[in-house]
Design an enzyme around this catalytic site. Sequence first.
Site, short mmCIF file in Angstrom:
data_model
loop_
_atom_site.label_atom_id
_atom_site.label_comp_id
_atom_site.label_asym_id
_atom_site.label_seq_id
_atom_site.Cartn_x
_atom_site.Cartn_y
_atom_site.Cartn_z
N ASP A 59 0.86 -1.18 0.00
CA ASP A 59 0.00 0.00 0.00
C ASP A 59 0.90 1.23 0.00
O ASP A 59 2.11 1.13 0.19
CB ASP A 59 -1.00 -0.01 1.16
CG ASP A 59 -0.34 0.08 2.54
OD1 ASP A 59 0.86 -0.22 2.66
OD2 ASP A 59 -1.04 0.44 3.50
N HIS A 181 10.61 -9.11 0.47
CA HIS A 181 10.38 -7.67 0.29
C HIS A 181 11.68 -6.89 0.53
O HIS A 181 12.52 -7.31 1.34
CB HIS A 181 9.30 -7.21 1.28
CG HIS A 181 8.72 -5.88 0.98
ND1 HIS A 181 9.30 -4.69 1.39
CD2 HIS A 181 7.60 -5.53 0.30
CE1 HIS A 181 8.56 -3.68 0.98
NE2 HIS A 181 7.52 -4.15 0.31
#
Length: 216
Positions: A59, A181
């Site tokens: 996000d 990530h």
Amino acid sequence: MDFKTIIQQEKQMPYYKELESFVNKEYETHTVYPPRNRVFHCFNFKDYDEIKVVIIGQDPYHEEHQANGLAFSVELGVQIPPSLVNIYKEAHDDVGIDIPRHGDLSAWAHQGVLLLNTVLTVQAHRANSHKDKGWEIFTNHIIEVMNKREKPLVFILWGRQAIDKAKMIDQSRHCVITSPHPSPLSAYRGFFGSRPFSKTNQFLISQGIEPIDWRI
């Protein structure tokens, strides 16, 4: 097929009406990022048939002045976030780019890199605050229509949430590159050394597609 048509079709769906109502109320009652006019910014650079690479984020950045509608990117003059610092380190080690002094990734977007977050808005200082409100349905559909494209694509999936999207992608036609990530919490667990930038260009060249110049 073009992004404008795809987005307009989604906006007619019942789930989107609920999402839109939620997001409008959030903008009216809280500080929300990115600015309203940047929510769909990642679709403004290249159209459906011109995309070469899809990088999927989570996000938007949730601190002031950071989010600009491109996953992992920030505006000129804004301090480079830690995840992007690590992305630059890997790009330097992988393809030899000079590490940039800014965090504006629009140079990638102009070449056909779709920098797509799975959720397109966030409340200030509250990561994942707009999770499970409907954005995932919207962005899943974007991934689905990209997957249907005849011309091959590279999907770069960083982190568990992004890697979950791999099952939506026809890997006999498209290239899927996955790793942990790039955040400081997980970059040393396999993001560093994963070489996504050179792997992307090797695939594009193998398909007769001009590679990405990763320099910023």
